[in-house]
Design a protein around this motif. Structure first.
Motif, PDB file in Angstrom:
ATOM      1  N   PRO A 118     -10.411  24.199 118.491  1.00 47.91           N
ATOM      2  CA  PRO A 118      -9.091  23.916 119.079  1.00 47.91           C
ATOM      3  C   PRO A 118      -8.172  25.123 119.163  1.00 47.91           C
ATOM      4  CG  PRO A 118      -9.281  22.952 116.895  1.00 47.91           C
ATOM      5  CD  PRO A 118     -10.644  23.411 117.271  1.00 47.91           C
ATOM      6  N   SER A 119      -8.356  26.117 118.307  1.00 49.64           N
ATOM      7  CA  SER A 119      -7.475  27.279 118.368  1.00 49.64           C
ATOM      8  C   SER A 119      -7.597  28.020 119.694  1.00 49.64           C
ATOM      9  CB  SER A 119      -7.777  28.232 117.214  1.00 49.64           C
ATOM     10  OG  SER A 119      -9.107  28.716 117.291  1.00 49.64           O
ATOM     11  N   SER A 120      -8.763  27.933 120.339  1.00 51.09           N
ATOM     12  CA  SER A 120      -8.938  28.578 121.640  1.00 51.09           C
ATOM     13  C   SER A 120      -9.029  27.572 122.782  1.00 51.09           C
ATOM     14  CB  SER A 120     -10.203  29.445 121.637  1.00 51.09           C
ATOM     15  OG  SER A 120     -11.366  28.656 121.446  1.00 51.09           O
ATOM     16  N   GLU A 121      -9.298  26.309 122.475  1.00 52.15           N
ATOM     17  CA  GLU A 121      -9.511  25.301 123.526  1.00 52.15           C
ATOM     18  C   GLU A 121      -8.289  24.423 123.774  1.00 52.15           C
ATOM     19  OE1 GLU A 121     -14.319  24.861 122.644  1.00 52.15           O
ATOM     20  OE2 GLU A 121     -12.859  23.553 121.629  1.00 52.15           O
ATOM     21  N   VAL A 122      -7.346  24.393 122.845  1.00 49.36           N
ATOM     22  CA  VAL A 122      -6.164  23.535 122.981  1.00 49.36           C
ATOM     23  C   VAL A 122      -4.898  24.372 122.809  1.00 49.36           C
ATOM     24  CG1 VAL A 122      -4.936  21.503 122.120  1.00 49.36           C
ATOM     25  CG2 VAL A 122      -7.444  21.580 122.034  1.00 49.36           C
ATOM     26  N   SER A 123      -4.013  24.297 123.783  1.00 49.40           N
ATOM     27  CA  SER A 123      -2.722  24.969 123.716  1.00 49.40           C
ATOM     28  C   SER A 123      -1.625  23.915 123.684  1.00 49.40           C
ATOM     29  CB  SER A 123      -2.531  25.890 124.932  1.00 49.40           C
ATOM     30  OG  SER A 123      -1.196  26.334 125.035  1.00 49.40           O
ATOM     31  N   VAL A 124      -0.730  24.013 122.688  1.00 51.73           N
ATOM     32  CA  VAL A 124       0.383  23.067 122.566  1.00 51.73           C
ATOM     33  C   VAL A 124       1.689  23.853 122.495  1.00 51.73           C
ATOM     34  CG1 VAL A 124       1.371  21.147 121.264  1.00 51.73           C
ATOM     35  CG2 VAL A 124      -1.108  21.512 121.258  1.00 51.73           C
ATOM     36  N   GLU A 125       2.619  23.534 123.388  1.00 48.55           N
ATOM     37  CA  GLU A 125       3.932  24.181 123.383  1.00 48.55           C
ATOM     38  C   GLU A 125       5.021  23.120 123.402  1.00 48.55           C
ATOM     39  OE1 GLU A 125       4.508  27.705 126.017  1.00 48.55           O
ATOM     40  OE2 GLU A 125       2.580  27.067 126.857  1.00 48.55           O
ATOM     41  N   LEU A 146       6.394  18.082 125.412  1.00 46.31           N
ATOM     42  CA  LEU A 146       5.225  18.857 125.037  1.00 46.31           C
ATOM     43  C   LEU A 146       4.479  19.322 126.285  1.00 46.31           C
ATOM     44  CD1 LEU A 146       3.716  16.798 122.067  1.00 46.31           C
ATOM     45  CD2 LEU A 146       5.174  18.823 121.956  1.00 46.31           C
ATOM     46  N   ALA A 147       3.986  20.521 126.233  1.00 46.14           N
ATOM     47  CA  ALA A 147       3.089  21.043 127.266  1.00 46.14           C
ATOM     48  C   ALA A 147       1.756  21.302 126.579  1.00 46.14           C
ATOM     49  CB  ALA A 147       3.649  22.329 127.869  1.00 46.14           C
ATOM     50  N   ILE A 148       0.759  20.495 126.899  1.00 43.99           N
ATOM     51  CA  ILE A 148      -0.552  20.599 126.269  1.00 43.99           C
ATOM     52  C   ILE A 148      -1.592  20.890 127.338  1.00 43.99           C
ATOM     53  CG2 ILE A 148      -2.300  19.425 124.883  1.00 43.99           C
ATOM     54  CD1 ILE A 148      -0.087  17.688 123.722  1.00 43.99           C
ATOM     55  N   ILE A 193      -8.444  12.026 121.306  1.00 48.18           N
ATOM     56  CA  ILE A 193      -8.028  12.386 119.956  1.00 48.18           C
ATOM     57  C   ILE A 193      -6.716  13.170 119.943  1.00 48.18           C
ATOM     58  CG2 ILE A 193     -10.306  12.226 118.914  1.00 48.18           C
ATOM     59  CD1 ILE A 193     -10.730  15.148 119.265  1.00 48.18           C
ATOM     60  N   VAL A 194      -6.485  14.011 120.943  1.00 49.69           N
ATOM     61  CA  VAL A 194      -5.208  14.731 120.995  1.00 49.69           C
ATOM     62  C   VAL A 194      -4.060  13.757 121.283  1.00 49.69           C
ATOM     63  CG1 VAL A 194      -3.856  16.438 122.279  1.00 49.69           C
ATOM     64  CG2 VAL A 194      -6.189  16.977 121.568  1.00 49.69           C
ATOM     65  N   MET A 195      -4.279  12.800 122.192  1.00 49.92           N
ATOM     66  CA  MET A 195      -3.238  11.806 122.448  1.00 49.92           C
ATOM     67  C   MET A 195      -2.922  11.001 121.187  1.00 49.92           C
ATOM     68  SD  MET A 195      -4.295  10.453 126.252  1.00 49.92           S
ATOM     69  CE  MET A 195      -3.134   9.086 126.200  1.00 49.92           C
ATOM     70  N   ALA A 196      -3.947  10.634 120.436  1.00 51.68           N
ATOM     71  CA  ALA A 196      -3.723   9.885 119.198  1.00 51.68           C
ATOM     72  C   ALA A 196      -2.928  10.715 118.198  1.00 51.68           C
ATOM     73  CB  ALA A 196      -5.061   9.455 118.601  1.00 51.68           C
ATOM     74  N   LEU A 197      -3.210  12.014 118.125  1.00 50.82           N
ATOM     75  CA  LEU A 197      -2.462  12.891 117.224  1.00 50.82           C
ATOM     76  C   LEU A 197      -1.002  13.018 117.649  1.00 50.82           C
ATOM     77  CD1 LEU A 197      -5.035  15.779 116.660  1.00 50.82           C
ATOM     78  CD2 LEU A 197      -4.284  14.091 114.974  1.00 50.82           C
ATOM     79  N   GLY A 240      -7.004   3.047 121.155  1.00 52.65           N
ATOM     80  CA  GLY A 240      -7.068   4.226 120.305  1.00 52.65           C
ATOM     81  C   GLY A 240      -6.142   5.353 120.682  1.00 52.65           C
ATOM     82  N   ARG A 241      -5.967   5.587 121.966  1.00 51.82           N
ATOM     83  CA  ARG A 241      -5.264   6.811 122.377  1.00 51.82           C
ATOM     84  C   ARG A 241      -3.765   6.770 122.165  1.00 51.82           C
ATOM     85  NH1 ARG A 241      -7.338   7.817 127.901  1.00 51.82           N
ATOM     86  NH2 ARG A 241      -9.195   6.945 126.928  1.00 51.82           N
TER      87      ARG A 241
END
Length: 464
Positions: free
Chosen positions: A96-103, A118-120, A135-139, A181-182
């Protein structure tokens, strides 16, 4: 609670991932987050999302028990997942450190404490990053309701609400699956709801078909439910486009279905109709493709959609001998999954009964099919809602209404959708044009371009 299992995800992410591995390995893609609602996020909620996605998702590994469970899933008697695919999951490590960007985009950039949106962005190999959406939506949802919306609730109360909803659906003649779930309030809430449904299903058969979440299906010995998502058709619009148009609207739906069936050999044959509007789907999915596929509705007016599906069934799925009553009618499953509540599902179930009655009347009278477009006020609940015998069977995929239904505290209206995919090494922007303009997806320029082209195609074909 952080994500602790790779299987805390919807089944269709795994079924699609397996097909992607076979047909489109190593294709690069991008997903983008969209907040359709009005809620905004604090910096603390943003930081919790970052922490849980970065630190926990990278630790997920398929366990031996989970691998054995996946190998046992065989809805048609044949294993759904190949040993090669399960080994791929065993070896998979998310990054996730390289595959997911969250701002966090603050509403007031000058105020460090300001809330914002949020900009994901999720990017990487499609056969890997496809697992992030749910899983990101659930988080995100759990972070928001942990930090920003602390409306009081208790788990025992959720169990009682779940029991009442199960009973109401059963009394209304509905067959349903848990799809929540989401956008769940939390893992603990979902656990309570699904456990309660499993307990009620043991006492009352024929109401619950299962859950879309593979972890909870394994935990509570329920059937995992899922086939394919919009992103498959969206990707096919680029990967299998043989024209110079942005999208080959005449062939995109048939191509997506054929490609899917190439892998699953006619199993998991439930097609979403609204990736590029259902009107286009019903005009281009014809003949054997129409006869061999069931349908799912995920946007627009469900009653008008069901009537359109009935007319499509009558013209495309039946032979003259079947329309005249000489031969028996094939069944057609209609799955509804768009923002459902218990009350809405019961009304739809009643309406399906009216459609079945219309088909029987047309055959008995040797006349054209006449279908209602909206339910009558008397279609409410109880025995009236149970569909009489006929070709149409309804199934309801109910999500947020089950796992995040709290008075005065609305659930987030968020999505993560495929936004671009590489064709010959070049990222091509994608769009989704649903039956509800509010659910269109893609950057504004791409949406407007393909929407204009779609309107021209519809005009030429005389479609609404």
């Amino acid at each position: 609670m952080p994500i602790t299992s790779l299987l805390d995800n919807d089944l269709y992410k795994f079924t699609m991932q397996q097909a992607i591995m076979a047909f489109y390995p190593s294709v690069h893609c991008t997903y983008r987050f969209k907040n359709r609602g009005t809620q905004r996020f604090s910096r603390k909620a943003y930081q919790l999302t970052i922490r849980n996605s970065r630190t926990d998702l990278s630790k997920l590994k398929l366990t031996d028990t989970e691998a054995t469970y996946l190998a046992s899933i065989a809805p048609t008697g044949t294993a759904l997942f190949s040993s090669e695919y399960i080994q791929f999951l065993r070896n998979l490590t998310l990054n996730p450190s390289s595959e997911v960007s969250v701002e966090l985009l603050p509403t007031d950039p000058s105020d460090a404490g300001s809330t914002g949106n949020l900009a994901i962005t999720v990017s990487g190999q499609w056969d890997v990053v496809i697992l992030y959406e749910v899983i990101v939506m659930a988080l995100v949802s759990e972070a928001y309701f942990t930090i920003d919306d602390q409306t009081p609730w208790d788990l025992p109360g959720q169990a009682e609400r779940a029991r009442k909803k199960f009973a109401a659906l059963g009394d209304g003649g509905c067959v349903f699956s848990e799809f929540g779930g989401r956008r769940r309030r939390s893992w603990a809430v979902m656990d309570t709801v699904v456990r309660t449904f499993a307990e009620e299903a043991a006492k009352r058969r024929g109401v619950l078909t299962g859950t879309s979440n593979v972890q909870f299906a394994m935990k509570y010995h329920l059937r995992p439910i899922g086939t394919v998502a919009h992103e498959w058709t969206m990707a096919m619009s680029a990967l299998e486009n043989k024209t110079d148009k942005p999208i080959d609207f005449y062939n995109v739906n048939p191509t997506a279905i054929l490609r899917w069936n190439d892998y699953y050999k006619g199993n998991l044959a439930i097609a979403l109709t609204d990736t590029y509007t259902s009107a286009l789907f019903f005009s281009t999915v014809t003949g054997k493709l129409a006869q061999s596929n069931n349908l799912r509705q995920d946007s627009g007016n469900p009653f008008q959609w069901a009537s359109a599906a009935a007319r499509w069934y009558w013209t495309e799925c039946l032979t003259p001998a079947q329309r005249s009553g000489q031969d028996s009618l094939p069944d057609k499953l209609l799955v509804f999954s768009d923002s459902l509540s218990v009350e809405k599902a019961v009304r739809i179930q009643s309406f399906i009964g009216k459609l079945n009655e219309s088909v029987r009347n047309a055959i008995a009278n040797k006349s054209d099919l006449q279908v209602p477009s909206e339910p009558q006020p008397t279609m409410t609940n109880g025995a009236e809602s149970k569909a009489p015998v006929g070709p149409f069977m309804a199934m309801f995929g109910i999500g947020t209404h089950l796992t995040n239904d709290f008075e005065g505290s609305p659930a987030l209206n968020i999505v993560i959708k495929l936004s671009s995919i590489a064709v010959n090494g070049v990222q091509k922007p994608l769009a989704k044009l649903s039956d509800d303009r509010g659910k269109h997806q893609g950057d504004s320029a791409t949406v407007e371009t393909v929407l204009k082209e779609l309107e021209e195609v519809k005009k030429r074909r005389g479609l609404p």
